[in-house]
Design a protein around this motif. Sequence first.
Motif, PDB file in Angstrom:
ATOM      1  N   ALA A  42       0.791  -1.186   0.104  1.00 17.83           N
ATOM      2  CA  ALA A  42       0.078   0.079   0.100  1.00 17.83           C
ATOM      3  C   ALA A  42       0.760   1.294   0.075  1.00 17.83           C
ATOM      4  O   ALA A  42       0.454   2.094  -0.616  1.00 17.83           O
ATOM      5  N   ARG A  43       2.059   1.490   0.464  1.00 23.36           N
ATOM      6  CA  ARG A  43       2.761   2.283   0.545  1.00 23.36           C
ATOM      7  C   ARG A  43       3.924   2.554  -0.544  1.00 23.36           C
ATOM      8  O   ARG A  43       4.586   3.126  -0.622  1.00 23.36           O
ATOM      9  N   GLY A  44       3.955   1.443  -1.501  1.00 21.87           N
ATOM     10  CA  GLY A  44       4.667   1.306  -2.540  1.00 21.87           C
ATOM     11  C   GLY A  44       6.040   1.111  -2.414  1.00 21.87           C
ATOM     12  O   GLY A  44       7.014   1.151  -3.132  1.00 21.87           O
ATOM     13  N   ILE A  45       6.440   0.426  -1.109  1.00 21.76           N
ATOM     14  CA  ILE A  45       7.545  -0.077  -0.913  1.00 21.76           C
ATOM     15  C   ILE A  45       7.868  -1.388  -1.201  1.00 21.76           C
ATOM     16  O   ILE A  45       8.947  -1.753  -1.852  1.00 21.76           O
ATOM     17  N   LEU A  46       6.769  -2.158  -1.496  1.00 22.35           N
ATOM     18  CA  LEU A  46       7.067  -3.675  -2.019  1.00 22.35           C
ATOM     19  C   LEU A  46       6.064  -3.591  -3.241  1.00 22.35           C
ATOM     20  O   LEU A  46       4.885  -3.441  -3.078  1.00 22.35           O
ATOM     21  N   ARG A  47       6.571  -4.304  -4.251  1.00 19.98           N
ATOM     22  CA  ARG A  47       5.693  -4.465  -5.578  1.00 19.98           C
ATOM     23  C   ARG A  47       5.330  -5.889  -5.660  1.00 19.98           C
ATOM     24  O   ARG A  47       6.154  -6.905  -5.067  1.00 19.98           O
ATOM     25  N   THR A  48       4.542  -6.398  -6.184  1.00 22.51           N
ATOM     26  CA  THR A  48       3.891  -7.508  -6.444  1.00 22.51           C
ATOM     27  C   THR A  48       5.143  -8.357  -7.049  1.00 22.51           C
ATOM     28  O   THR A  48       5.465  -9.643  -6.516  1.00 22.51           O
ATOM     29  N   ALA A  49       5.621  -8.178  -7.996  1.00 24.57           N
ATOM     30  CA  ALA A  49       6.881  -8.710  -8.767  1.00 24.57           C
ATOM     31  C   ALA A  49       7.926  -9.004  -7.671  1.00 24.57           C
ATOM     32  O   ALA A  49       8.976  -9.890  -7.959  1.00 24.57           O
ATOM     33  N   GLN A  50       7.960  -8.297  -6.484  1.00 26.07           N
ATOM     34  CA  GLN A  50       9.301  -8.419  -5.760  1.00 26.07           C
ATOM     35  C   GLN A  50       8.909  -9.833  -4.573  1.00 26.07           C
ATOM     36  O   GLN A  50       9.523 -10.048  -3.767  1.00 26.07           O
ATOM     37  N   LEU A  51       7.675 -10.029  -4.508  1.00 28.41           N
ATOM     38  CA  LEU A  51       7.216 -11.021  -3.715  1.00 28.41           C
ATOM     39  C   LEU A  51       8.026 -12.423  -3.553  1.00 28.41           C
ATOM     40  O   LEU A  51       8.374 -12.773  -2.589  1.00 28.41           O
ATOM     41  N   PRO A  52       8.255 -12.780  -4.862  1.00 27.11           N
ATOM     42  CA  PRO A  52       9.072 -14.206  -4.828  1.00 27.11           C
ATOM     43  C   PRO A  52      10.610 -13.926  -4.064  1.00 27.11           C
ATOM     44  O   PRO A  52      10.974 -15.069  -3.653  1.00 27.11           O
ATOM     45  N   PHE A  53      11.062 -12.829  -4.250  1.00 25.71           N
ATOM     46  CA  PHE A  53      12.049 -12.341  -3.605  1.00 25.71           C
ATOM     47  C   PHE A  53      12.380 -12.530  -2.138  1.00 25.71           C
ATOM     48  O   PHE A  53      13.186 -12.953  -1.306  1.00 25.71           O
ATOM     49  N   LEU A  54      11.077 -12.025  -1.562  1.00 30.88           N
ATOM     50  CA  LEU A  54      10.840 -12.148  -0.074  1.00 30.88           C
ATOM     51  C   LEU A  54      10.876 -13.726   0.283  1.00 30.88           C
ATOM     52  O   LEU A  54      11.342 -13.971   1.297  1.00 30.88           O
ATOM     53  N   VAL A  55       9.905 -14.414  -0.546  1.00 27.94           N
ATOM     54  CA  VAL A  55       9.917 -15.845  -0.094  1.00 27.94           C
ATOM     55  C   VAL A  55      11.427 -16.618  -0.418  1.00 27.94           C
ATOM     56  O   VAL A  55      11.644 -17.399   0.260  1.00 27.94           O
ATOM     57  N   ALA A  56      11.904 -16.320  -1.323  1.00 26.90           N
ATOM     58  CA  ALA A  56      13.323 -16.845  -1.633  1.00 26.90           C
ATOM     59  C   ALA A  56      14.341 -16.391  -0.420  1.00 26.90           C
ATOM     60  O   ALA A  56      14.959 -17.345   0.045  1.00 26.90           O
ATOM     61  N   ALA A  57      14.285 -15.178   0.026  1.00 26.44           N
ATOM     62  CA  ALA A  57      15.031 -14.993   1.321  1.00 26.44           C
ATOM     63  C   ALA A  57      14.557 -15.807   2.540  1.00 26.44           C
ATOM     64  O   ALA A  57      15.398 -16.126   3.222  1.00 26.44           O
ATOM     65  N   GLY A  58      13.349 -15.883   2.626  1.00 29.07           N
ATOM     66  CA  GLY A  58      12.777 -16.940   3.676  1.00 29.07           C
ATOM     67  C   GLY A  58      13.656 -18.457   3.439  1.00 29.07           C
ATOM     68  O   GLY A  58      14.020 -18.995   4.721  1.00 29.07           O
ATOM     69  N   VAL A  59      13.238 -18.600   2.416  1.00 30.09           N
ATOM     70  CA  VAL A  59      13.888 -20.193   2.094  1.00 30.09           C
ATOM     71  C   VAL A  59      15.468 -20.156   2.241  1.00 30.09           C
ATOM     72  O   VAL A  59      16.044 -21.149   2.858  1.00 30.09           O
ATOM     73  N   ALA A  60      16.031 -19.217   1.767  1.00 27.04           N
ATOM     74  CA  ALA A  60      17.522 -19.112   1.849  1.00 27.04           C
ATOM     75  C   ALA A  60      17.995 -19.289   3.272  1.00 27.04           C
ATOM     76  O   ALA A  60      18.866 -19.874   3.897  1.00 27.04           O
ATOM     77  N   VAL A  61      17.370 -18.516   4.402  1.00 27.39           N
ATOM     78  CA  VAL A  61      17.536 -18.208   5.622  1.00 27.39           C
ATOM     79  C   VAL A  61      17.104 -19.603   6.233  1.00 27.39           C
ATOM     80  O   VAL A  61      18.342 -20.053   7.262  1.00 27.39           O
ATOM     81  N   HIS A  62      16.169 -20.318   6.065  1.00 29.25           N
ATOM     82  CA  HIS A  62      15.806 -21.410   6.242  1.00 29.25           C
ATOM     83  C   HIS A  62      16.833 -22.642   6.026  1.00 29.25           C
ATOM     84  O   HIS A  62      17.086 -23.430   6.858  1.00 29.25           O
TER      85      HIS A  62
END
Length: 114
Positions: A42-62
């Motif tokens: 909503a604040r324009g900080i995260l775009r839909t196209a960036q969501l896979p990177f968010l998930v990838a970071a979580g997978v990498a951390v785990h």
Amino acid sequence: PLVNGVTHIASSLVRGGYNPGVLTSVVLFLPLCAWMVKVLRARGILRTAQLPFLVAAGVAVHAVLIGARLANERGLIGHAAMLVINALNGLVPVAVGLLVERRAAGRSATPAVA
């Protein structure tokens, strides 16, 4: 937390029983992650196209967390090394965020006119 929550819930469903982390995942992790993503979008900080990177970071951390734990259990690394790896592992999402931001900035930069 998103990947952690999904992992705990999925393993509980597959194995057919409760595991430590399911309640925390259902009550805290998934709702707070959904809220965070909603606010960031909503604040324009995260775009839909960036969501896979968010998930990838979580997978990498785990992957690093589990790998360090297994390496410690098998005697390949000591306890202190495992702690250092896990402490540095917290920087993985920051690094992914910086790379995604740099990549997005490179795409939106207007070429100089000669």
